[in-house]
Motif scaffolding. Structure first.
Motif, PDB file in Angstrom:
ATOM      1  N   MET A  81       0.836  -1.182   0.000  1.00  0.00           N
ATOM      2  CA  MET A  81       0.000   0.000   0.000  1.00  0.00           C
ATOM      3  C   MET A  81       0.884   1.250   0.000  1.00  0.00           C
ATOM      4  N   ILE A  82       0.499   2.225  -0.787  1.00  0.00           N
ATOM      5  CA  ILE A  82       1.220   3.487  -0.864  1.00  0.00           C
ATOM      6  C   ILE A  82       0.586   4.465   0.111  1.00  0.00           C
ATOM      7  N   LYS A  83       1.417   5.072   0.934  1.00  0.00           N
ATOM      8  CA  LYS A  83       0.937   6.103   1.853  1.00  0.00           C
ATOM      9  C   LYS A  83       1.663   7.399   1.500  1.00  0.00           C
ATOM     10  N   PHE A  84       0.939   8.344   0.916  1.00  0.00           N
ATOM     11  CA  PHE A  84       1.547   9.600   0.497  1.00  0.00           C
ATOM     12  C   PHE A  84       1.772  10.497   1.698  1.00  0.00           C
ATOM     13  N   LYS A  85       2.953  11.116   1.751  1.00  0.00           N
ATOM     14  CA  LYS A  85       3.294  12.017   2.854  1.00  0.00           C
ATOM     15  C   LYS A  85       3.120  13.477   2.460  1.00  0.00           C
ATOM     16  N   ARG A  86       3.764  13.850   1.341  1.00  0.00           N
ATOM     17  CA  ARG A  86       3.674  15.262   0.935  1.00  0.00           C
ATOM     18  C   ARG A  86       4.020  15.422  -0.525  1.00  0.00           C
ATOM     19  N   VAL A  87       3.568  16.548  -1.057  1.00  0.00           N
ATOM     20  CA  VAL A  87       3.939  16.963  -2.404  1.00  0.00           C
ATOM     21  C   VAL A  87       4.392  18.415  -2.299  1.00  0.00           C
ATOM     22  N   ARG A  88       5.520  18.723  -2.932  1.00  0.00           N
ATOM     23  CA  ARG A  88       6.077  20.083  -2.948  1.00  0.00           C
ATOM     24  C   ARG A  88       6.352  20.456  -4.393  1.00  0.00           C
ATOM     25  N   TYR A  89       6.122  21.723  -4.720  1.00  0.00           N
ATOM     26  CA  TYR A  89       6.404  22.160  -6.085  1.00  0.00           C
ATOM     27  C   TYR A  89       6.646  23.658  -6.132  1.00  0.00           C
ATOM     28  N   LYS A  90       7.436  24.056  -7.119  1.00  0.00           N
ATOM     29  CA  LYS A  90       7.672  25.478  -7.391  1.00  0.00           C
ATOM     30  C   LYS A  90       7.847  25.666  -8.890  1.00  0.00           C
ATOM     31  N   ASN A  91       7.527  26.875  -9.340  1.00  0.00           N
ATOM     32  CA  ASN A  91       7.582  27.213 -10.770  1.00  0.00           C
ATOM     33  C   ASN A  91       6.795  26.216 -11.607  1.00  0.00           C
ATOM     34  N   PHE A  92       5.749  25.666 -11.026  1.00  0.00           N
ATOM     35  CA  PHE A  92       4.897  24.688 -11.689  1.00  0.00           C
ATOM     36  C   PHE A  92       3.568  25.353 -11.985  1.00  0.00           C
TER      37      PHE A  92
ATOM     38  N   CYS B 188      11.466  24.403 -12.716  1.00  0.00           N
ATOM     39  CA  CYS B 188      10.187  23.779 -12.376  1.00  0.00           C
ATOM     40  C   CYS B 188      10.513  22.462 -11.669  1.00  0.00           C
ATOM     41  N   ILE B 189      10.163  22.366 -10.394  1.00  0.00           N
ATOM     42  CA  ILE B 189      10.517  21.189  -9.601  1.00  0.00           C
ATOM     43  C   ILE B 189       9.295  20.679  -8.852  1.00  0.00           C
ATOM     44  N   VAL B 190       9.125  19.362  -8.889  1.00  0.00           N
ATOM     45  CA  VAL B 190       8.064  18.700  -8.131  1.00  0.00           C
ATOM     46  C   VAL B 190       8.715  17.586  -7.314  1.00  0.00           C
ATOM     47  N   GLU B 191       8.382  17.537  -6.025  1.00  0.00           N
ATOM     48  CA  GLU B 191       8.870  16.482  -5.141  1.00  0.00           C
ATOM     49  C   GLU B 191       7.672  15.774  -4.529  1.00  0.00           C
ATOM     50  N   VAL B 192       7.693  14.453  -4.554  1.00  0.00           N
ATOM     51  CA  VAL B 192       6.625  13.651  -3.964  1.00  0.00           C
ATOM     52  C   VAL B 192       7.265  12.679  -2.986  1.00  0.00           C
ATOM     53  N   GLU B 193       6.748  12.653  -1.756  1.00  0.00           N
ATOM     54  CA  GLU B 193       7.249  11.729  -0.739  1.00  0.00           C
ATOM     55  C   GLU B 193       6.140  10.768  -0.351  1.00  0.00           C
ATOM     56  N   PHE B 194       6.500   9.479  -0.267  1.00  0.00           N
ATOM     57  CA  PHE B 194       5.526   8.461   0.101  1.00  0.00           C
ATOM     58  C   PHE B 194       6.237   7.272   0.725  1.00  0.00           C
ATOM     59  N   THR B 195       5.439   6.404   1.321  1.00  0.00           N
ATOM     60  CA  THR B 195       5.949   5.191   1.945  1.00  0.00           C
ATOM     61  C   THR B 195       5.264   3.995   1.307  1.00  0.00           C
ATOM     62  N   VAL B 196       6.045   2.953   1.038  1.00  0.00           N
ATOM     63  CA  VAL B 196       5.507   1.670   0.587  1.00  0.00           C
ATOM     64  C   VAL B 196       6.074   0.627   1.541  1.00  0.00           C
ATOM     65  N   GLY B 197       5.197  -0.013   2.304  1.00  0.00           N
ATOM     66  CA  GLY B 197       5.658  -0.968   3.316  1.00  0.00           C
ATOM     67  C   GLY B 197       6.469  -0.240   4.371  1.00  0.00           C
ATOM     68  N   GLN B 198       7.703  -0.667   4.556  1.00  0.00           N
ATOM     69  CA  GLN B 198       8.592  -0.054   5.550  1.00  0.00           C
ATOM     70  C   GLN B 198       9.593   0.923   4.921  1.00  0.00           C
ATOM     71  N   LYS B 199       9.481   1.151   3.612  1.00  0.00           N
ATOM     72  CA  LYS B 199      10.472   1.981   2.919  1.00  0.00           C
ATOM     73  C   LYS B 199       9.889   3.340   2.561  1.00  0.00           C
ATOM     74  N   ASP B 200      10.696   4.367   2.773  1.00  0.00           N
ATOM     75  CA  ASP B 200      10.320   5.736   2.422  1.00  0.00           C
ATOM     76  C   ASP B 200      10.932   6.087   1.068  1.00  0.00           C
ATOM     77  N   TYR B 201      10.144   6.758   0.234  1.00  0.00           N
ATOM     78  CA  TYR B 201      10.604   7.155  -1.092  1.00  0.00           C
ATOM     79  C   TYR B 201      10.393   8.644  -1.297  1.00  0.00           C
ATOM     80  N   LYS B 202      11.275   9.213  -2.089  1.00  0.00           N
ATOM     81  CA  LYS B 202      11.140  10.603  -2.502  1.00  0.00           C
ATOM     82  C   LYS B 202      11.463  10.667  -3.984  1.00  0.00           C
TER      83      LYS B 202
END
Length: 158
Positions: A1-12, A73-87
């Protein structure tokens, strides 16, 4: 299961030089409401662009960059799948595509197409169409499951 933490963006799209940060893990579900022009669709476009290199709406890639700054133009997405954190960090002018697992950059020796396939098949286990049907239920793009073509229904189920 994907658990989204945050989304950040600028110049988008219409956002400027300062990062807009939206926390998505304050509760188990997130409903986005607001007046016209408040940035609801921009947030969805940023989330989709960060994950799939294509926005939620039908917008060309060149139009995603803020028309005043025309760079970074930058977009960052952070989420967790299982026990691992991804960005995921994705950008235009300069072109950036980076995947971090638990703070470590995942090897980028493959082409961007293969790197994207790795993200979809091995990390998220979800493609763009399934993401729109299961995770993002936007009123403009939602298509009832039974009205989908059989091959797309199979994709969603698999």
């Amino acid at each position: 299961m994907i658990k989204f933490k945050r989304v950040r963006y600028k110049n988008f799209l219409s956002t400027g030089q300062q990062f807009i940060e939206i926390e998505l893990d304050k509760s188990s579900t997130t409903l986005v409401v607001g007046e016209n022009g408040a940035g609801k669709s921009t947030m969805l476009d940023a989330l989709c662009f960060g994950l799939f290199q294509r926005p939620f709406r039908n917008i060309k890639k060149d139009q995603l960059i803020n028309s005043i700054n025309e760079k970074e133009c930058i977009v960052e997405v952070e989420f967790t799948v299982g026990q691992k954190d991804y960005k995921i960090i994705r950008g235009i002018k300069p072109n950036i595509f980076e995947i971090y697992q638990d703070g470590e950059l995942i090897d980028q020796n493959a082409s961007n197409i293969d790197y994207q396939k790795y993200l979809e098949n091995n990390i998220m286990r979800l493609n763009y169409r399934s993401f729109l049907q299961v995770v993002l239920l936007g009123s403009s793009s939602y298509e009832p499951f039974m009205k989908m073509k059989p091959r797309y229904r199979r994709e969603v189920v698999e």
